[in-house]
Design a protein around this motif. Sequence first.
Motif, PDB file in Angstrom:
ATOM      1  N   THR A  46      83.160   1.115 -26.094  1.00  0.00           N
ATOM      2  CA  THR A  46      84.112   0.419 -25.227  1.00  0.00           C
ATOM      3  C   THR A  46      85.558   0.655 -25.633  1.00  0.00           C
ATOM      4  O   THR A  46      86.469   0.403 -24.853  1.00  0.00           O
ATOM      5  CB  THR A  46      83.833  -1.098 -25.218  1.00  0.00           C
ATOM      6  OG1 THR A  46      83.935  -1.604 -26.560  1.00  0.00           O
ATOM      7  CG2 THR A  46      82.451  -1.383 -24.653  1.00  0.00           C
ATOM      8  N   GLY A  57      74.623  -7.085 -25.333  1.00  0.00           N
ATOM      9  CA  GLY A  57      75.949  -7.689 -25.392  1.00  0.00           C
ATOM     10  C   GLY A  57      76.544  -7.721 -26.787  1.00  0.00           C
ATOM     11  O   GLY A  57      77.736  -7.972 -26.957  1.00  0.00           O
ATOM     12  N   THR A  58      75.737  -7.454 -27.810  1.00  0.00           N
ATOM     13  CA  THR A  58      76.226  -7.416 -29.185  1.00  0.00           C
ATOM     14  C   THR A  58      77.278  -6.314 -29.315  1.00  0.00           C
ATOM     15  O   THR A  58      77.150  -5.249 -28.725  1.00  0.00           O
ATOM     16  CB  THR A  58      75.057  -7.135 -30.160  1.00  0.00           C
ATOM     17  OG1 THR A  58      74.209  -8.275 -30.168  1.00  0.00           O
ATOM     18  CG2 THR A  58      75.540  -6.837 -31.569  1.00  0.00           C
ATOM     19  N   THR A  59      78.303  -6.586 -30.104  1.00  0.00           N
ATOM     20  CA  THR A  59      79.335  -5.582 -30.352  1.00  0.00           C
ATOM     21  C   THR A  59      79.306  -5.186 -31.828  1.00  0.00           C
ATOM     22  O   THR A  59      78.889  -5.945 -32.691  1.00  0.00           O
ATOM     23  CB  THR A  59      80.734  -6.095 -29.968  1.00  0.00           C
ATOM     24  OG1 THR A  59      80.992  -7.317 -30.659  1.00  0.00           O
ATOM     25  CG2 THR A  59      80.835  -6.315 -28.471  1.00  0.00           C
ATOM     26  N   SER A 103      79.665  -9.439 -33.457  1.00  0.00           N
ATOM     27  CA  SER A 103      79.098 -10.556 -32.704  1.00  0.00           C
ATOM     28  C   SER A 103      78.201 -11.346 -33.647  1.00  0.00           C
ATOM     29  O   SER A 103      77.588 -10.772 -34.543  1.00  0.00           O
ATOM     30  CB  SER A 103      78.223 -10.062 -31.545  1.00  0.00           C
ATOM     31  OG  SER A 103      78.929  -9.268 -30.659  1.00  0.00           O
ATOM     32  N   PHE A 106      73.742   1.790 -26.705  1.00  0.00           N
ATOM     33  CA  PHE A 106      75.085   1.207 -26.628  1.00  0.00           C
ATOM     34  C   PHE A 106      76.039   2.176 -25.964  1.00  0.00           C
ATOM     35  O   PHE A 106      75.779   3.379 -25.860  1.00  0.00           O
ATOM     36  CB  PHE A 106      75.608   0.823 -28.027  1.00  0.00           C
ATOM     37  CG  PHE A 106      75.849   1.983 -28.938  1.00  0.00           C
ATOM     38  CD1 PHE A 106      77.027   2.696 -28.901  1.00  0.00           C
ATOM     39  CD2 PHE A 106      74.880   2.364 -29.855  1.00  0.00           C
ATOM     40  CE1 PHE A 106      77.251   3.775 -29.746  1.00  0.00           C
ATOM     41  CE2 PHE A 106      75.087   3.430 -30.706  1.00  0.00           C
ATOM     42  CZ  PHE A 106      76.273   4.142 -30.659  1.00  0.00           C
ATOM     43  N   GLU A 155      79.270  -1.575 -27.574  1.00  0.00           N
ATOM     44  CA  GLU A 155      78.577  -2.735 -27.009  1.00  0.00           C
ATOM     45  C   GLU A 155      77.161  -2.310 -26.646  1.00  0.00           C
ATOM     46  O   GLU A 155      76.960  -1.306 -25.948  1.00  0.00           O
ATOM     47  CB  GLU A 155      79.286  -3.264 -25.768  1.00  0.00           C
ATOM     48  CG  GLU A 155      78.587  -4.471 -25.181  1.00  0.00           C
ATOM     49  CD  GLU A 155      79.303  -5.077 -23.995  1.00  0.00           C
ATOM     50  OE1 GLU A 155      78.658  -5.821 -23.243  1.00  0.00           O
ATOM     51  OE2 GLU A 155      80.511  -4.802 -23.815  1.00  0.00           O
TER      52      GLU A 155
END
Length: 119
Positions: free
Chosen positions: A52, A21-23, A14, A49, A37
């Motif tokens: 995902t 929300g950062t991946t 990201s 985190f 995530e």
Amino acid sequence: MSWCRGLAGGRYTSPAPHGVGTTREITALRMLHLREEFVHWEEGRRHAFCVTRAGLPLYRRFGEDYLVEPLPAGGTRFTWTFAYEPTPLLRRPAALTDLPGAAFLRTLIADTKRHFGAA
């Protein structure tokens, strides 16, 4: 986590600035490719985190939480929490013995203590 021998290739996927929300993608033990995530982000204090996507179907759910807290007498406490649910295929063997997972976890802990100079 660059100090952990069992982890490699960690990179954010990201754009900055990073936060909830950062991946990120990372590889564990040279064979388990993970996409993560972030669900909690307090710069310099706490990150959490969930995974995902994983290259191997080992877990239904997996997450980590890092918490850094100053201690009243000086120094810092680093709390690192792992939570996971194995896939049905691995649930019974994991309940009987999780030697590979436990060995990997011991390596992560030892590397982290060495990196931060903890006893």
